[in-house]
Scaffold this motif. Sequence first.
Motif, PDB file in Angstrom:
ATOM      1  N   THR A 102       7.141   0.947 -12.580  1.00  0.00           N
ATOM      2  CA  THR A 102       6.312  -0.152 -13.058  1.00  0.00           C
ATOM      3  C   THR A 102       5.830  -0.983 -11.880  1.00  0.00           C
ATOM      4  O   THR A 102       6.367  -0.895 -10.770  1.00  0.00           O
ATOM      5  CB  THR A 102       7.107  -1.066 -14.005  1.00  0.00           C
ATOM      6  N   ASN A 103       4.812  -1.824 -12.130  1.00  0.00           N
ATOM      7  CA  ASN A 103       4.328  -2.725 -11.080  1.00  0.00           C
ATOM      8  C   ASN A 103       5.432  -3.652 -10.592  1.00  0.00           C
ATOM      9  O   ASN A 103       5.522  -3.951  -9.406  1.00  0.00           O
ATOM     10  CB  ASN A 103       3.143  -3.548 -11.597  1.00  0.00           C
ATOM     11  N   LEU A 104       6.283  -4.103 -11.510  1.00  0.00           N
ATOM     12  CA  LEU A 104       7.371  -5.000 -11.124  1.00  0.00           C
ATOM     13  C   LEU A 104       8.346  -4.291 -10.179  1.00  0.00           C
ATOM     14  O   LEU A 104       8.817  -4.882  -9.198  1.00  0.00           O
ATOM     15  CB  LEU A 104       8.115  -5.503 -12.370  1.00  0.00           C
ATOM     16  N   ILE A 121      -5.110  -3.165  -5.044  1.00  0.00           N
ATOM     17  CA  ILE A 121      -5.254  -1.916  -4.292  1.00  0.00           C
ATOM     18  C   ILE A 121      -6.225  -0.989  -5.009  1.00  0.00           C
ATOM     19  O   ILE A 121      -6.226  -0.912  -6.240  1.00  0.00           O
ATOM     20  CB  ILE A 121      -3.877  -1.236  -4.127  1.00  0.00           C
ATOM     21  N   LYS A 122      -7.042  -0.285  -4.232  1.00  0.00           N
ATOM     22  CA  LYS A 122      -7.953   0.679  -4.867  1.00  0.00           C
ATOM     23  C   LYS A 122      -8.000   1.965  -4.050  1.00  0.00           C
ATOM     24  O   LYS A 122      -7.739   1.982  -2.835  1.00  0.00           O
ATOM     25  CB  LYS A 122      -9.357   0.101  -5.004  1.00  0.00           C
ATOM     26  N   ILE A 123      -8.315   3.045  -4.743  1.00  0.00           N
ATOM     27  CA  ILE A 123      -8.421   4.372  -4.123  1.00  0.00           C
ATOM     28  C   ILE A 123      -9.769   4.499  -3.437  1.00  0.00           C
ATOM     29  O   ILE A 123     -10.804   4.112  -4.000  1.00  0.00           O
ATOM     30  CB  ILE A 123      -8.230   5.475  -5.169  1.00  0.00           C
ATOM     31  N   LEU A 124      -9.777   5.025  -2.220  1.00  0.00           N
ATOM     32  CA  LEU A 124     -11.002   5.285  -1.480  1.00  0.00           C
ATOM     33  C   LEU A 124     -11.289   6.787  -1.483  1.00  0.00           C
ATOM     34  O   LEU A 124     -10.377   7.603  -1.480  1.00  0.00           O
ATOM     35  CB  LEU A 124     -10.869   4.802  -0.029  1.00  0.00           C
ATOM     36  N   GLU A 125     -12.564   7.125  -1.477  1.00  0.00           N
ATOM     37  CA  GLU A 125     -12.937   8.537  -1.390  1.00  0.00           C
ATOM     38  C   GLU A 125     -12.717   9.021   0.032  1.00  0.00           C
ATOM     39  O   GLU A 125     -13.051   8.329   0.981  1.00  0.00           O
ATOM     40  CB  GLU A 125     -14.414   8.725  -1.785  1.00  0.00           C
ATOM     41  N   ASN A 126     -12.170  10.203   0.179  1.00  0.00           N
ATOM     42  CA  ASN A 126     -11.949  10.775   1.514  1.00  0.00           C
ATOM     43  C   ASN A 126     -13.282  11.214   2.127  1.00  0.00           C
ATOM     44  O   ASN A 126     -14.181  11.586   1.422  1.00  0.00           O
ATOM     45  CB  ASN A 126     -11.003  11.978   1.439  1.00  0.00           C
ATOM     46  N   VAL A 153       2.840  -9.831  -1.722  1.00  0.00           N
ATOM     47  CA  VAL A 153       2.820  -8.460  -2.245  1.00  0.00           C
ATOM     48  C   VAL A 153       2.350  -8.420  -3.698  1.00  0.00           C
ATOM     49  O   VAL A 153       1.677  -7.465  -4.113  1.00  0.00           O
ATOM     50  CB  VAL A 153       4.191  -7.750  -2.088  1.00  0.00           C
ATOM     51  N   ALA A 154       2.667  -9.450  -4.488  1.00  0.00           N
ATOM     52  CA  ALA A 154       2.262  -9.433  -5.901  1.00  0.00           C
ATOM     53  C   ALA A 154       0.739  -9.446  -6.064  1.00  0.00           C
ATOM     54  O   ALA A 154       0.192  -8.595  -6.783  1.00  0.00           O
ATOM     55  CB  ALA A 154       2.906 -10.593  -6.657  1.00  0.00           C
ATOM     56  N   PRO A 155      -0.007 -10.364  -5.407  1.00  0.00           N
ATOM     57  CA  PRO A 155      -1.465 -10.297  -5.559  1.00  0.00           C
ATOM     58  C   PRO A 155      -2.081  -9.063  -4.899  1.00  0.00           C
ATOM     59  O   PRO A 155      -3.089  -8.537  -5.396  1.00  0.00           O
ATOM     60  CB  PRO A 155      -1.961 -11.586  -4.890  1.00  0.00           C
ATOM     61  N   ALA A 156      -1.500  -8.572  -3.793  1.00  0.00           N
ATOM     62  CA  ALA A 156      -2.019  -7.342  -3.191  1.00  0.00           C
ATOM     63  C   ALA A 156      -1.950  -6.195  -4.189  1.00  0.00           C
ATOM     64  O   ALA A 156      -2.869  -5.381  -4.298  1.00  0.00           O
ATOM     65  CB  ALA A 156      -1.234  -6.997  -1.930  1.00  0.00           C
ATOM     66  N   LEU A 157      -0.882  -6.131  -4.938  1.00  0.00           N
ATOM     67  CA  LEU A 157      -0.666  -5.053  -5.908  1.00  0.00           C
ATOM     68  C   LEU A 157      -1.492  -5.259  -7.175  1.00  0.00           C
ATOM     69  O   LEU A 157      -2.167  -4.344  -7.661  1.00  0.00           O
ATOM     70  CB  LEU A 157       0.815  -4.979  -6.275  1.00  0.00           C
ATOM     71  N   LEU A 158      -1.450  -6.468  -7.727  1.00  0.00           N
ATOM     72  CA  LEU A 158      -2.037  -6.727  -9.040  1.00  0.00           C
ATOM     73  C   LEU A 158      -3.466  -7.251  -8.973  1.00  0.00           C
ATOM     74  O   LEU A 158      -4.209  -7.175  -9.951  1.00  0.00           O
ATOM     75  CB  LEU A 158      -1.182  -7.743  -9.798  1.00  0.00           C
ATOM     76  N   GLY A 159      -3.855  -7.817  -7.821  1.00  0.00           N
ATOM     77  CA  GLY A 159      -5.167  -8.429  -7.695  1.00  0.00           C
ATOM     78  C   GLY A 159      -5.179  -9.840  -8.248  1.00  0.00           C
ATOM     79  O   GLY A 159      -4.246 -10.282  -8.926  1.00  0.00           O
ATOM     80  N   GLY A 175       0.816  -1.214   0.000  1.00  0.00           N
ATOM     81  CA  GLY A 175       0.000   0.000   0.000  1.00  0.00           C
ATOM     82  C   GLY A 175       0.844   1.255   0.000  1.00  0.00           C
ATOM     83  O   GLY A 175       0.559   2.215  -0.734  1.00  0.00           O
ATOM     84  N   ALA A 176       1.903   1.252   0.793  1.00  0.00           N
ATOM     85  CA  ALA A 176       2.772   2.432   0.878  1.00  0.00           C
ATOM     86  C   ALA A 176       3.394   2.763  -0.471  1.00  0.00           C
ATOM     87  O   ALA A 176       3.329   3.912  -0.945  1.00  0.00           O
ATOM     88  CB  ALA A 176       3.862   2.204   1.926  1.00  0.00           C
ATOM     89  N   VAL A 177       4.001   1.773  -1.118  1.00  0.00           N
ATOM     90  CA  VAL A 177       4.717   2.070  -2.370  1.00  0.00           C
ATOM     91  C   VAL A 177       3.751   2.344  -3.517  1.00  0.00           C
ATOM     92  O   VAL A 177       4.031   3.181  -4.391  1.00  0.00           O
ATOM     93  CB  VAL A 177       5.716   0.953  -2.738  1.00  0.00           C
TER      94      VAL A 177
END
Length: 310
Positions: free
Chosen positions: A118-120, A305-310, A142-148, A104-106
């Motif tokens: 890049t994702n890699l 990972i997805k963006i959430l509305e504030n 970390v790979a599935p967290a990033l890529l789904g 999430g941080a990166v």
Amino acid sequence: MKTNEIRIFCPATIANVSCGFDVLGLALDSVGDEMVVRKTTEKGIKITKLTGQDLPTETLQNVAGVAGLALLAESDHVGGFEIEIYKKIKAGSGIGSSAASSTGAVWAMNQLLGSPFTNLELVKFAMEGERLASGVAHADNVAPALLGGFTLVRSYQPLDIVKIPTPPELYATVIHPQIEVRTSDSRRILKTSISLEDGIKQWGNVGGLIAGLFTNDYDLIGRSLVDHIIEPIRSILIPGFDKVKEEALGAGALGCGISGSGPSIFALSKGKKTALVVAEAMRKVYEKIGVDYDVHVSKINTQGIKILEN
């Protein structure tokens, strides 16, 4: 979204998926951490808030801080970042708590910088957080967290990651008995060599699982969710494991195994209805033993990972 701040959801993950130790993983949809990351003019990384778990906020002792510093070292950004972490994934649960924070941080930092990496490259940075957490820079969480979805780490040197399709009716059930199994401890008990016979069985199952995911062959997926190498050793650290597995399969699960390094146990099922029946069967085992637990029933998260509305 503010240009200097982003709020995200980073999913929990199941690593290994029975037969794919350190190379296979999948992302969950119903459980994950939330993070707020903002750009600052001050250099470095600061963890300004951490709720939900008793974890260090010192940058060099926090996986998000270490992963973020790895990105910063390769970045042209002259300032730094502040990170707020709202932990919903329990540390030591076996569903990718450290990976969610690292990834999430990166991912968020990269978004705020205009996506120069890049994702890699992001996986490589996040793996430094995993190195801090477990002593080994592995990418299966970390790979599935990033890529789904499902991901396969085909190679670590050089890093080569493949996203695998997810059959539409596949659901995961995860039960987390309230004991902690540290990844570093559960790695320490593993053997460093295996028999050729076990190797042949294991890579047959990895190939079968990948083929089943590509062809939506749920029966093949189930037949392939067998671990001949890691599970027989690690399962002794998890109370009631054999009974949970027996009851999950009896309730209709395609397959069942240890999630990551444990103590969570996962099952994959065709359809939500079966996944809920499996959850109830798993619950009953721990009710009888008298061990507290959490249960999650989740679709496979194909987005990451997805963006959430504030």
